[in-house]
Design a protein around this motif. Structure first.
Motif, PDB file in Angstrom:
ATOM      1  N   PRO A  11      36.985  79.911  85.864  1.00 52.09           N
ATOM      2  CA  PRO A  11      37.900  79.123  85.005  1.00 52.09           C
ATOM      3  C   PRO A  11      37.288  78.535  83.929  1.00 52.09           C
ATOM      4  O   PRO A  11      37.977  78.383  82.942  1.00 52.09           O
ATOM      5  N   ASP A  12      36.142  78.525  83.801  1.00 53.53           N
ATOM      6  CA  ASP A  12      35.271  78.364  82.353  1.00 53.53           C
ATOM      7  C   ASP A  12      35.400  79.205  81.551  1.00 53.53           C
ATOM      8  O   ASP A  12      34.847  79.060  80.246  1.00 53.53           O
ATOM      9  N   PRO A  45      27.710  84.765  69.736  1.00 56.71           N
ATOM     10  CA  PRO A  45      27.369  83.923  70.571  1.00 56.71           C
ATOM     11  C   PRO A  45      28.780  83.655  71.472  1.00 56.71           C
ATOM     12  O   PRO A  45      29.885  83.433  71.119  1.00 56.71           O
ATOM     13  N   GLY A  46      28.590  83.754  72.828  1.00 57.54           N
ATOM     14  CA  GLY A  46      29.630  83.578  73.804  1.00 57.54           C
ATOM     15  C   GLY A  46      30.450  84.857  74.279  1.00 57.54           C
ATOM     16  O   GLY A  46      31.115  84.611  75.253  1.00 57.54           O
ATOM     17  N   LYS A  51      32.738  83.254  77.001  1.00 57.71           N
ATOM     18  CA  LYS A  51      32.231  81.959  77.496  1.00 57.71           C
ATOM     19  C   LYS A  51      33.220  80.799  77.513  1.00 57.71           C
ATOM     20  O   LYS A  51      33.513  80.229  78.614  1.00 57.71           O
ATOM     21  N   ASP A  52      33.532  80.750  76.270  1.00 61.29           N
ATOM     22  CA  ASP A  52      34.527  79.425  76.263  1.00 61.29           C
ATOM     23  C   ASP A  52      35.457  79.528  75.060  1.00 61.29           C
ATOM     24  O   ASP A  52      35.385  80.409  74.148  1.00 61.29           O
ATOM     25  N   VAL A  76      41.145  84.595  85.750  1.00 62.00           N
ATOM     26  CA  VAL A  76      40.974  85.603  86.601  1.00 62.00           C
ATOM     27  C   VAL A  76      40.925  84.941  88.035  1.00 62.00           C
ATOM     28  O   VAL A  76      40.130  84.063  87.993  1.00 62.00           O
ATOM     29  N   LEU A  77      41.977  85.252  88.853  1.00 63.64           N
ATOM     30  CA  LEU A  77      42.015  84.566  89.986  1.00 63.64           C
ATOM     31  C   LEU A  77      41.111  85.307  90.987  1.00 63.64           C
ATOM     32  O   LEU A  77      40.693  84.146  91.957  1.00 63.64           O
ATOM     33  N   SER A  78      40.974  86.512  91.016  1.00 65.59           N
ATOM     34  CA  SER A  78      39.967  86.905  92.160  1.00 65.59           C
ATOM     35  C   SER A  78      39.663  88.523  91.343  1.00 65.59           C
ATOM     36  O   SER A  78      40.273  89.041  90.781  1.00 65.59           O
TER      37      SER A  78
END
Length: 147
Positions: free
Chosen positions: A41-42, A76-77, A99-100, A135-137
């Motif tokens: 989730p991040d 970056p990220g 990344k975020d 992404v749930l799974s």
């Protein structure tokens, strides 16, 4: 010239998160690379659908790949991106993870500042539509079904 005011910030974010004339990038450079899809989730996941103007699917895909290879993948990220070309020649779809949000925002600024001209080219020859997702799974083939 692209009117940034007319392009939603989400659209710019999605463009950045974008990896086709295929032999140059995906088949030679990244042929053994397997992106790691993370149900985290991040992470910021973007699914980007480009609708190229008639007959420009390969040009759009190549511009996205060049932008990724030359500049965006070095920011970056950035985690990964895959580029998909529809069989009907109507779409180029990019799946990408960052990344975020702060990394994506910085990349948007870099592109707006001229840091990824090939990515901007994709905007001029395709209509982009981008949306962020969680992404749930992630599912992979079971051992007994793998070739």
């Amino acid at each position: 010239m692209l009117n940034f005011a007319a392009v939603r910030r989400t659209t710019l974010v999605g463009l950045i998160a974008a990896t086709m004339t295929i032999p140059v990038f995906s088949q030679e450079v990244n042929s053994t690379a397997a992106p790691v899809l993370r149900a985290d989730p991040d992470y910021l996941t973007m699914i980007n659908v480009f609708t190229p103007t008639s007959g420009t699917q390969d040009e759009v895909a190549t511009a996205i790949q060049k932008g990724l290879e030359d500049s965006v993948s070095h920011l970056p990220g950035f985690i990964n991106a895959t580029v998909h070309k529809s069989h009907d020649n109507e779409y180029v779809v990019v799946y990408a993870q960052w990344k975020d949000q702060a990394s994506v925002d910085a990349a948007v600024e870099a592109i707006q500042g001229g840091g990824a001209p090939a990515m901007m080219q994709a905007f001029t020859i395709a209509n982009p539509d981008f949306h962020p997702y969680d992404v749930l799974s992630v599912h992979v083939a079971k051992e007994e079904r793998r070739p």
